[in-house]
Design a protein around this motif. Structure first.
Motif, PDB file in Angstrom:
ATOM      1  N   LEU A 119       0.843  -1.191   0.000  1.00 45.59           N
ATOM      2  CA  LEU A 119       0.000   0.000   0.000  1.00 45.59           C
ATOM      3  C   LEU A 119       0.878   1.240   0.000  1.00 45.59           C
ATOM      4  N   GLY A 120       0.440   2.289  -0.696  1.00 48.24           N
ATOM      5  CA  GLY A 120       1.197   3.529  -0.692  1.00 48.24           C
ATOM      6  C   GLY A 120       0.386   4.691  -1.237  1.00 48.24           C
ATOM      7  N   ILE A 121       0.986   5.861  -1.159  1.00 40.81           N
ATOM      8  CA  ILE A 121       0.375   7.089  -1.651  1.00 40.81           C
ATOM      9  C   ILE A 121       0.867   7.324  -3.075  1.00 40.81           C
ATOM     10  N   LEU A 122      -0.045   7.724  -3.944  1.00 41.20           N
ATOM     11  CA  LEU A 122       0.290   8.075  -5.315  1.00 41.20           C
ATOM     12  C   LEU A 122       0.710   9.543  -5.339  1.00 41.20           C
ATOM     13  N   SER A 123       1.904   9.820  -5.838  1.00 40.31           N
ATOM     14  CA  SER A 123       2.396  11.201  -5.951  1.00 40.31           C
ATOM     15  C   SER A 123       2.043  11.736  -7.318  1.00 40.31           C
ATOM     16  N   GLU A 124       1.099  12.632  -7.347  1.00 36.32           N
ATOM     17  CA  GLU A 124       0.672  13.280  -8.595  1.00 36.32           C
ATOM     18  C   GLU A 124       0.430  14.745  -8.299  1.00 36.32           C
ATOM     19  N   PRO A 125       0.727  15.639  -9.254  1.00 36.59           N
ATOM     20  CA  PRO A 125       0.559  17.067  -8.994  1.00 36.59           C
ATOM     21  C   PRO A 125      -0.885  17.492  -8.736  1.00 36.59           C
ATOM     22  N   GLU A 126      -1.849  16.812  -9.330  1.00 36.19           N
ATOM     23  CA  GLU A 126      -3.257  17.162  -9.120  1.00 36.19           C
ATOM     24  C   GLU A 126      -4.051  15.906  -8.742  1.00 36.19           C
ATOM     25  N   PRO A 127      -3.940  15.463  -7.492  1.00 37.62           N
ATOM     26  CA  PRO A 127      -4.614  14.226  -7.092  1.00 37.62           C
ATOM     27  C   PRO A 127      -6.125  14.249  -7.254  1.00 37.62           C
ATOM     28  N   ALA A 128      -6.736  15.414  -7.232  1.00 37.70           N
ATOM     29  CA  ALA A 128      -8.191  15.488  -7.400  1.00 37.70           C
ATOM     30  C   ALA A 128      -8.602  15.175  -8.831  1.00 37.70           C
ATOM     31  N   LYS A 129      -7.679  15.337  -9.775  1.00 35.17           N
ATOM     32  CA  LYS A 129      -8.007  15.157 -11.188  1.00 35.17           C
ATOM     33  C   LYS A 129      -7.360  13.935 -11.822  1.00 35.17           C
ATOM     34  N   VAL A 130      -6.410  13.338 -11.154  1.00 34.74           N
ATOM     35  CA  VAL A 130      -5.672  12.227 -11.767  1.00 34.74           C
ATOM     36  C   VAL A 130      -6.601  11.054 -12.078  1.00 34.74           C
ATOM     37  N   ARG A 131      -6.384  10.437 -13.224  1.00 39.94           N
ATOM     38  CA  ARG A 131      -7.171   9.263 -13.621  1.00 39.94           C
ATOM     39  C   ARG A 131      -6.336   8.020 -13.357  1.00 39.94           C
ATOM     40  N   VAL A 132      -6.810   7.204 -12.447  1.00 40.44           N
ATOM     41  CA  VAL A 132      -6.130   5.960 -12.094  1.00 40.44           C
ATOM     42  C   VAL A 132      -7.039   4.817 -12.511  1.00 40.44           C
ATOM     43  N   ARG A 133      -6.433   3.790 -13.092  1.00 37.88           N
ATOM     44  CA  ARG A 133      -7.197   2.606 -13.482  1.00 37.88           C
ATOM     45  C   ARG A 133      -6.514   1.353 -12.928  1.00 37.88           C
ATOM     46  N   ILE A 134      -7.320   0.372 -12.595  1.00 32.62           N
ATOM     47  CA  ILE A 134      -6.781  -0.920 -12.202  1.00 32.62           C
ATOM     48  C   ILE A 134      -5.899  -1.412 -13.351  1.00 32.62           C
ATOM     49  N   GLY A 135      -4.696  -1.865 -13.020  1.00 36.44           N
ATOM     50  CA  GLY A 135      -3.768  -2.346 -14.037  1.00 36.44           C
ATOM     51  C   GLY A 135      -2.766  -1.321 -14.515  1.00 36.44           C
ATOM     52  N   ASP A 136      -2.938  -0.038 -14.138  1.00 35.68           N
ATOM     53  CA  ASP A 136      -1.954   0.982 -14.512  1.00 35.68           C
ATOM     54  C   ASP A 136      -0.593   0.626 -13.924  1.00 35.68           C
ATOM     55  N   ARG A 137       0.454   0.892 -14.691  1.00 36.97           N
ATOM     56  CA  ARG A 137       1.826   0.667 -14.217  1.00 36.97           C
ATOM     57  C   ARG A 137       2.265   1.829 -13.337  1.00 36.97           C
ATOM     58  N   VAL A 138       2.975   1.504 -12.261  1.00 37.41           N
ATOM     59  CA  VAL A 138       3.492   2.512 -11.338  1.00 37.41           C
ATOM     60  C   VAL A 138       4.931   2.183 -10.962  1.00 37.41           C
ATOM     61  N   THR A 139       5.646   3.234 -10.556  1.00 32.73           N
ATOM     62  CA  THR A 139       7.022   3.090 -10.090  1.00 32.73           C
ATOM     63  C   THR A 139       7.130   3.765  -8.735  1.00 32.73           C
ATOM     64  N   GLY A 140       7.873   3.143  -7.832  1.00 27.92           N
ATOM     65  CA  GLY A 140       8.036   3.685  -6.484  1.00 27.92           C
ATOM     66  C   GLY A 140       9.228   4.609  -6.364  1.00 27.92           C
ATOM     67  N   ARG A 141       9.076   5.609  -5.479  1.00 26.06           N
ATOM     68  CA  ARG A 141      10.150   6.530  -5.119  1.00 26.06           C
ATOM     69  C   ARG A 141      10.239   6.555  -3.599  1.00 26.06           C
ATOM     70  N   PHE A 142      11.448   6.750  -3.109  1.00 25.15           N
ATOM     71  CA  PHE A 142      11.663   6.812  -1.669  1.00 25.15           C
ATOM     72  C   PHE A 142      11.844   8.270  -1.290  1.00 25.15           C
ATOM     73  N   GLU A 143      10.978   8.776  -0.411  1.00 24.16           N
ATOM     74  CA  GLU A 143      10.988  10.192  -0.067  1.00 24.16           C
ATOM     75  C   GLU A 143      11.048  10.357   1.445  1.00 24.16           C
ATOM     76  N   LEU A 144      11.908  11.259   1.862  1.00 27.76           N
ATOM     77  CA  LEU A 144      12.009  11.612   3.277  1.00 27.76           C
ATOM     78  C   LEU A 144      11.429  13.013   3.436  1.00 27.76           C
ATOM     79  N   ASP A 145      10.260  13.094   4.062  1.00 28.47           N
ATOM     80  CA  ASP A 145       9.613  14.385   4.267  1.00 28.47           C
ATOM     81  C   ASP A 145      10.393  15.216   5.281  1.00 28.47           C
TER      82      ASP A 145
END
Length: 145
Positions: free
Chosen positions: A101-127
């Motif tokens: 489980l994780g958070i999707l980093s997108e500039p406009e999360p209210a508008k982003v279109r996510v679909r089951i099966g979309d490819r994603v890549t992880g990034r490691f971030e230290l806030d």
């Protein structure tokens, strides 16, 4: 009644290698040295062959969206995530299709279109101000999902 939020290794240490991996810029999941089964979440023994103390292996943080949810309010006030945000359950083919489980980093999360099966890549971030990094996911470019 107050619920204490814990961000980082569990007090019993079972998931410390996961968090140490994030600090090292790696996604680490358990894998049994005996039967080679992938294990997630962390366990003291392999649920398949019952060998004690499964090892940890690095996995490329690349997968597909198995499920997702857009949240308009914070679940945990201590976690510095602006609302709205998209949570994704990512299936990792290189780790026996274990899901993390994780958070999707997108500039406009209210508008982003996510679909089951979309490819994603992880990034490691230290806030800022955080002790432990987080794994955050980004969508593959539109034409490559």
């Amino acid at each position: 009644m107050s619920i204490e939020f814990h961000w980082g290794p569990a007090p019993d240490g079972i998931d410390t290698p996961y968090w140490d991996g994030l600090r090292a810029g790696e996604l680490r999941l358990q894998r049994c040295a005996e039967c080679r089964a992938w294990i997630w979440g962390p366990q003291w023994l392999c649920p398949h062959c019952h060998t004690f103390d499964p090892g940890w292996e690095s996995v490329e943080p690349v997968g597909t969206v198995y499920s997702w949810s857009r949240s308009w309010y914070p679940f945990i006030s201590e976690l510095p995530v602006a609302t709205p945000y998209v949570t994704v359950l990512v299936e990792l083919p290189q780790a026996g299709d274990r899901r993390v489980l994780g958070i999707l980093s997108e500039p406009e999360p209210a508008k982003v279109r996510v679909r089951i099966g979309d490819r994603v890549t992880g990034r490691f971030e230290l806030d800022e101000g955080a002790t432990w990094p987080l794994l955050r996911w980004t969508l593959a470019p539109e034409g490559t999902r």
